[in-house]
Motif scaffolding. Sequence first.
Motif, PDB file in Angstrom:
ATOM      1  N   HIS A  13      -4.693 -11.346   4.222  1.00 49.18           N
ATOM      2  CA  HIS A  13      -5.468 -10.563   3.265  1.00 49.18           C
ATOM      3  C   HIS A  13      -4.923 -10.705   1.852  1.00 49.18           C
ATOM      4  N   ILE A  14      -5.695 -10.190   0.902  1.00 51.99           N
ATOM      5  CA  ILE A  14      -5.242  -9.928  -0.465  1.00 51.99           C
ATOM      6  C   ILE A  14      -5.354  -8.427  -0.684  1.00 51.99           C
ATOM      7  N   SER A  15      -4.266  -7.799  -1.059  1.00 52.10           N
ATOM      8  CA  SER A  15      -4.288  -6.358  -1.313  1.00 52.10           C
ATOM      9  C   SER A  15      -4.871  -6.077  -2.698  1.00 52.10           C
ATOM     10  N   LEU A  16      -5.820  -5.151  -2.743  1.00 52.84           N
ATOM     11  CA  LEU A  16      -6.438  -4.755  -4.009  1.00 52.84           C
ATOM     12  C   LEU A  16      -5.760  -3.545  -4.628  1.00 52.84           C
ATOM     13  N   GLY A  17      -5.297  -2.644  -3.794  1.00 56.46           N
ATOM     14  CA  GLY A  17      -4.675  -1.426  -4.293  1.00 56.46           C
ATOM     15  C   GLY A  17      -3.937  -0.713  -3.179  1.00 56.46           C
ATOM     16  N   ILE A  18      -2.873   0.000  -3.551  1.00 53.93           N
ATOM     17  CA  ILE A  18      -2.068   0.751  -2.583  1.00 53.93           C
ATOM     18  C   ILE A  18      -1.782   2.131  -3.164  1.00 53.93           C
ATOM     19  N   ALA A  47     -14.565  10.451   1.271  1.00 48.24           N
ATOM     20  CA  ALA A  47     -15.287  10.198   0.023  1.00 48.24           C
ATOM     21  C   ALA A  47     -15.078   8.756  -0.441  1.00 48.24           C
ATOM     22  N   PHE A  48     -13.844   8.282  -0.309  1.00 51.09           N
ATOM     23  CA  PHE A  48     -13.561   6.906  -0.718  1.00 51.09           C
ATOM     24  C   PHE A  48     -14.294   5.910   0.171  1.00 51.09           C
ATOM     25  N   ALA A  49     -14.291   6.144   1.477  1.00 53.30           N
ATOM     26  CA  ALA A  49     -14.949   5.227   2.405  1.00 53.30           C
ATOM     27  C   ALA A  49     -16.440   5.107   2.105  1.00 53.30           C
ATOM     28  N   LYS A  50     -17.057   6.207   1.737  1.00 53.18           N
ATOM     29  CA  LYS A  50     -18.489   6.181   1.426  1.00 53.18           C
ATOM     30  C   LYS A  50     -18.765   5.292   0.220  1.00 53.18           C
ATOM     31  N   GLU A  51     -17.950   5.427  -0.822  1.00 58.31           N
ATOM     32  CA  GLU A  51     -18.150   4.594  -2.014  1.00 58.31           C
ATOM     33  C   GLU A  51     -17.752   3.145  -1.756  1.00 58.31           C
ATOM     34  N   LEU A  52     -16.726   2.943  -0.929  1.00 58.99           N
ATOM     35  CA  LEU A  52     -16.298   1.576  -0.622  1.00 58.99           C
ATOM     36  C   LEU A  52     -17.385   0.829   0.143  1.00 58.99           C
ATOM     37  N   SER A  53     -18.079   1.523   1.022  1.00 57.09           N
ATOM     38  CA  SER A  53     -19.176   0.915   1.769  1.00 57.09           C
ATOM     39  C   SER A  53     -20.290   0.453   0.830  1.00 57.09           C
ATOM     40  N   THR A  54     -20.636   1.299  -0.121  1.00 52.02           N
ATOM     41  CA  THR A  54     -21.666   0.941  -1.102  1.00 52.02           C
ATOM     42  C   THR A  54     -21.204  -0.219  -1.974  1.00 52.02           C
ATOM     43  N   PHE A  55     -19.941  -0.189  -2.353  1.00 52.68           N
ATOM     44  CA  PHE A  55     -19.368  -1.259  -3.177  1.00 52.68           C
ATOM     45  C   PHE A  55     -19.426  -2.594  -2.437  1.00 52.68           C
ATOM     46  N   ALA A  56     -19.045  -2.604  -1.165  1.00 50.37           N
ATOM     47  CA  ALA A  56     -19.060  -3.837  -0.372  1.00 50.37           C
ATOM     48  C   ALA A  56     -20.472  -4.395  -0.253  1.00 50.37           C
ATOM     49  N   ALA A  57     -21.435  -3.506  -0.085  1.00 48.29           N
ATOM     50  CA  ALA A  57     -22.826  -3.937   0.066  1.00 48.29           C
ATOM     51  C   ALA A  57     -23.378  -4.568  -1.208  1.00 48.29           C
ATOM     52  N   SER A  58     -22.713  -4.316  -2.332  1.00 53.46           N
ATOM     53  CA  SER A  58     -23.169  -4.884  -3.604  1.00 53.46           C
ATOM     54  C   SER A  58     -22.553  -6.252  -3.878  1.00 53.46           C
ATOM     55  N   LEU A 109     -13.929  -8.119  -9.844  1.00 51.47           N
ATOM     56  CA  LEU A 109     -14.033  -7.349  -8.599  1.00 51.47           C
ATOM     57  C   LEU A 109     -12.897  -6.331  -8.514  1.00 51.47           C
ATOM     58  N   HIS A 110     -11.694  -6.771  -8.840  1.00 45.30           N
ATOM     59  CA  HIS A 110     -10.528  -5.887  -8.784  1.00 45.30           C
ATOM     60  C   HIS A 110     -10.691  -4.705  -9.743  1.00 45.30           C
ATOM     61  N   ALA A 111     -11.161  -4.985 -10.945  1.00 47.45           N
ATOM     62  CA  ALA A 111     -11.351  -3.916 -11.930  1.00 47.45           C
ATOM     63  C   ALA A 111     -12.425  -2.930 -11.469  1.00 47.45           C
ATOM     64  N   ALA A 112     -13.523  -3.461 -10.916  1.00 54.03           N
ATOM     65  CA  ALA A 112     -14.599  -2.587 -10.434  1.00 54.03           C
ATOM     66  C   ALA A 112     -14.121  -1.750  -9.253  1.00 54.03           C
ATOM     67  N   PHE A 113     -13.325  -2.354  -8.390  1.00 53.54           N
ATOM     68  CA  PHE A 113     -12.772  -1.608  -7.259  1.00 53.54           C
ATOM     69  C   PHE A 113     -11.927  -0.434  -7.747  1.00 53.54           C
ATOM     70  N   HIS A 114     -11.100  -0.663  -8.760  1.00 55.02           N
ATOM     71  CA  HIS A 114     -10.199   0.391  -9.223  1.00 55.02           C
ATOM     72  C   HIS A 114     -10.929   1.521  -9.945  1.00 55.02           C
ATOM     73  N   GLU A 115     -12.123   1.252 -10.446  1.00 57.64           N
ATOM     74  CA  GLU A 115     -12.925   2.338 -11.004  1.00 57.64           C
ATOM     75  C   GLU A 115     -13.269   3.352  -9.912  1.00 57.64           C
ATOM     76  N   ILE A 116     -13.423   2.853  -8.694  1.00 59.15           N
ATOM     77  CA  ILE A 116     -13.680   3.736  -7.549  1.00 59.15           C
ATOM     78  C   ILE A 116     -12.370   4.312  -7.009  1.00 59.15           C
ATOM     79  N   PHE A 117     -11.398   3.441  -6.827  1.00 62.06           N
ATOM     80  CA  PHE A 117     -10.135   3.809  -6.180  1.00 62.06           C
ATOM     81  C   PHE A 117      -9.425   4.938  -6.925  1.00 62.06           C
ATOM     82  N   LYS A 118      -9.427   4.871  -8.249  1.00 52.43           N
ATOM     83  CA  LYS A 118      -8.662   5.844  -9.033  1.00 52.43           C
ATOM     84  C   LYS A 118      -9.218   7.263  -8.916  1.00 52.43           C
ATOM     85  N   TYR A 162      -0.257  -3.061  -8.343  1.00 56.29           N
ATOM     86  CA  TYR A 162      -1.612  -3.417  -7.926  1.00 56.29           C
ATOM     87  C   TYR A 162      -2.686  -2.874  -8.863  1.00 56.29           C
ATOM     88  N   THR A 163      -2.279  -2.246  -9.945  1.00 58.94           N
ATOM     89  CA  THR A 163      -3.247  -1.701 -10.887  1.00 58.94           C
ATOM     90  C   THR A 163      -3.759  -2.794 -11.822  1.00 58.94           C
TER      91      THR A 163
END
Length: 250
Positions: A41-46, A54-65, A99-108, A118-119
């Motif tokens: 894998h490649i780690s995006l954030g820890i 709540a995070f899983a719900k947004e991550l699912s939508t993010f993956a679908a995009s 992708l990493h930057a968009a992910f962290h908008e959700i993750f944070k 990983y930021t």
Amino acid sequence: MPFVAELYFDPSTEEHLRGAWHALDEAGISDSMPKGGYRPHISLGICEHLELNAFAKELSTFAASLAPFRLSFPNISIFSTSEGFVYWGATATSQLLNLHAAFHEIFKKYAKEQREYYTVGQWVPHCTLAFGLSEDQITKAVNVCRQMDLPVSTEVKEIGLMEVSPTGCQTLFLFSFKTTDTTELNDELRPEYDETMLKDGVRGKYAKQYAAGTNIVRLEPDVAAAFPSEQAVNEALRFALKVIEGAKNL
């Protein structure tokens, strides 16, 4: 126990990486990755704490995009820290960084006590080959991994969330990227190719030389309609040649 968001690869790349892990284990250097139950894998954030649902719900939508995309690993490297990491370095393409930057908008929004490495702005995209190595083991691990063929090109197609404990890791969520129509032409230049090599191309530069060395003849539409195949054209021309030769002998 930390939570880790990860990107995953196509099966052939995973098999290739597991082969490297196996080689390190066989050499008596490290079994840290297979023993821990990790997936390449490649780690995006820890982070240490996470609002899971709540995070899983947004991550699912993010993956679908997201659509699957190509990524290259051109080198083997180490981190100059005490953790003793040896890794495959990934090409930090604009697509991957975005992708990493968009992910962290959700993750944070849901993560607390994030790992700074990983930021956004600090992240070095990589796939771990081994960790917890001494200096001597690092040297040996690099020598073993140098036998692998590089660069390795992969397709990134999934994103997931892991929970890591001292005894291993557990997959909490796994989401696939959206499927794409494989009949559509992907005209993006793959990361392993050097774009600067294409800048001086001249359209039709060798057209005359090519034409001089071939016997291609363009048929007018009405003629092409009467002779739908190469064989039909050749047979008609041979017949015409016989008629011409016969006329000469009259």
